[in-house]
Design a protein around this motif. Structure first.
Motif, PDB file in Angstrom:
ATOM      1  N   HIS A  24      -8.346  -8.732  -9.410  1.00 54.43           N
ATOM      2  CA  HIS A  24      -9.467  -8.500  -8.493  1.00 54.43           C
ATOM      3  C   HIS A  24      -9.279  -7.264  -7.624  1.00 54.43           C
ATOM      4  N   THR A  25      -8.853  -6.199  -8.271  1.00 50.67           N
ATOM      5  CA  THR A  25      -8.664  -4.926  -7.593  1.00 50.67           C
ATOM      6  C   THR A  25      -9.045  -3.810  -8.557  1.00 50.67           C
ATOM      7  N   THR A  26      -8.737  -2.587  -8.198  1.00 48.67           N
ATOM      8  CA  THR A  26      -9.037  -1.449  -9.068  1.00 48.67           C
ATOM      9  C   THR A  26      -7.750  -0.718  -9.401  1.00 48.67           C
ATOM     10  N   LEU A  27      -7.821   0.054 -10.451  1.00 43.08           N
ATOM     11  CA  LEU A  27      -6.668   0.872 -10.821  1.00 43.08           C
ATOM     12  C   LEU A  27      -6.371   1.873  -9.712  1.00 43.08           C
ATOM     13  N   ASN A  28      -7.404   2.393  -9.097  1.00 43.88           N
ATOM     14  CA  ASN A  28      -7.240   3.336  -7.996  1.00 43.88           C
ATOM     15  C   ASN A  28      -6.474   2.688  -6.827  1.00 43.88           C
ATOM     16  N   GLU A  29      -6.850   1.475  -6.461  1.00 43.90           N
ATOM     17  CA  GLU A  29      -6.158   0.771  -5.373  1.00 43.90           C
ATOM     18  C   GLU A  29      -4.714   0.479  -5.758  1.00 43.90           C
ATOM     19  N   GLN A  30      -4.469   0.097  -6.984  1.00 45.24           N
ATOM     20  CA  GLN A  30      -3.101  -0.157  -7.440  1.00 45.24           C
ATOM     21  C   GLN A  30      -2.255   1.117  -7.377  1.00 45.24           C
ATOM     22  N   PHE A  31      -2.855   2.238  -7.738  1.00 42.26           N
ATOM     23  CA  PHE A  31      -2.118   3.498  -7.662  1.00 42.26           C
ATOM     24  C   PHE A  31      -1.793   3.840  -6.210  1.00 42.26           C
ATOM     25  N   ARG A  32      -2.747   3.625  -5.293  1.00 44.64           N
ATOM     26  CA  ARG A  32      -2.480   3.898  -3.876  1.00 44.64           C
ATOM     27  C   ARG A  32      -1.318   3.047  -3.375  1.00 44.64           C
ATOM     28  N   ARG A  33      -1.302   1.778  -3.776  1.00 48.16           N
ATOM     29  CA  ARG A  33      -0.187   0.901  -3.381  1.00 48.16           C
ATOM     30  C   ARG A  33       1.135   1.402  -3.950  1.00 48.16           C
ATOM     31  N   TRP A  34       1.113   1.773  -5.234  1.00 45.60           N
ATOM     32  CA  TRP A  34       2.331   2.272  -5.860  1.00 45.60           C
ATOM     33  C   TRP A  34       2.828   3.524  -5.147  1.00 45.60           C
ATOM     34  N   LEU A  35       1.904   4.437  -4.849  1.00 42.73           N
ATOM     35  CA  LEU A  35       2.277   5.687  -4.190  1.00 42.73           C
ATOM     36  C   LEU A  35       2.894   5.421  -2.816  1.00 42.73           C
ATOM     37  N   SER A  36       2.324   4.503  -2.083  1.00 43.85           N
ATOM     38  CA  SER A  36       2.857   4.136  -0.772  1.00 43.85           C
ATOM     39  C   SER A  36       4.262   3.535  -0.908  1.00 43.85           C
ATOM     40  N   ASP A  37       4.442   2.618  -1.853  1.00 41.70           N
ATOM     41  CA  ASP A  37       5.760   2.019  -2.093  1.00 41.70           C
ATOM     42  C   ASP A  37       6.773   3.063  -2.531  1.00 41.70           C
ATOM     43  N   TYR A  38       6.347   3.977  -3.362  1.00 37.54           N
ATOM     44  CA  TYR A  38       7.223   5.031  -3.874  1.00 37.54           C
ATOM     45  C   TYR A  38       7.772   5.879  -2.734  1.00 37.54           C
ATOM     46  N   VAL A  39       6.923   6.224  -1.790  1.00 37.66           N
ATOM     47  CA  VAL A  39       7.343   7.045  -0.659  1.00 37.66           C
ATOM     48  C   VAL A  39       8.273   6.258   0.260  1.00 37.66           C
ATOM     49  N   ARG A  40       7.980   4.966   0.475  1.00 30.30           N
ATOM     50  CA  ARG A  40       8.813   4.142   1.359  1.00 30.30           C
ATOM     51  C   ARG A  40      10.191   3.877   0.785  1.00 30.30           C
ATOM     52  N   GLN A  41      10.322   3.878  -0.533  1.00 35.80           N
ATOM     53  CA  GLN A  41      11.619   3.596  -1.155  1.00 35.80           C
ATOM     54  C   GLN A  41      12.687   4.564  -0.678  1.00 35.80           C
ATOM     55  N   GLU A  42      12.344   5.817  -0.546  1.00 29.71           N
ATOM     56  CA  GLU A  42      13.324   6.805  -0.097  1.00 29.71           C
ATOM     57  C   GLU A  42      13.778   6.483   1.320  1.00 29.71           C
ATOM     58  N   GLY A  43      12.842   6.097   2.164  1.00 28.71           N
ATOM     59  CA  GLY A  43      13.186   5.731   3.536  1.00 28.71           C
ATOM     60  C   GLY A  43      14.095   4.519   3.586  1.00 28.71           C
ATOM     61  N   ARG A  44      13.818   3.533   2.739  1.00 25.43           N
ATOM     62  CA  ARG A  44      14.666   2.337   2.700  1.00 25.43           C
ATOM     63  C   ARG A  44      16.060   2.680   2.193  1.00 25.43           C
ATOM     64  N   ALA A  45      16.126   3.560   1.201  1.00 23.57           N
ATOM     65  CA  ALA A  45      17.438   3.959   0.675  1.00 23.57           C
ATOM     66  C   ALA A  45      18.228   4.695   1.744  1.00 23.57           C
ATOM     67  N   ASP A  46      17.567   5.588   2.473  1.00 24.07           N
ATOM     68  CA  ASP A  46      18.240   6.317   3.551  1.00 24.07           C
ATOM     69  C   ASP A  46      18.738   5.352   4.620  1.00 24.07           C
TER      70      ASP A  46
END
Length: 74
Positions: A24-46
């Protein structure tokens, strides 16, 4: 919000769209979520590396080396 263009296999895109619909979402919304998670991963690793460095200054083993089994004991 800025638009971007991506290239991917048509079959993969269609399968991703079907999964998004099922969730019940869109591919666009899923990509936005992925992009946000991708950016946060570096912060969590640091943050994890910083915590490890901080703990190295506080935890003492008396020079003793632990075996893999000892380190994995619970």
């Amino acid at each position: 919000m800025k638009n971007i263009t991506l290239s991917a296999d048509e079959i993969l895109i269609e399968a991703a769209r079907e999964r998004a619909r099922a969730e019940h979402t869109t591919l666009n919304e899923q990509f936005r979520r992925w992009l946000s998670d991708y950016v946060r991963q570096e912060g969590r690793a640091d943050a994890a590396v910083a915590l490890i460095e901080e703990l190295r200054g506080r935890v003492r083993t008396g020079g003793r080396k632990f075996t893999r089994d000892e380190m994995n004991e619970r």
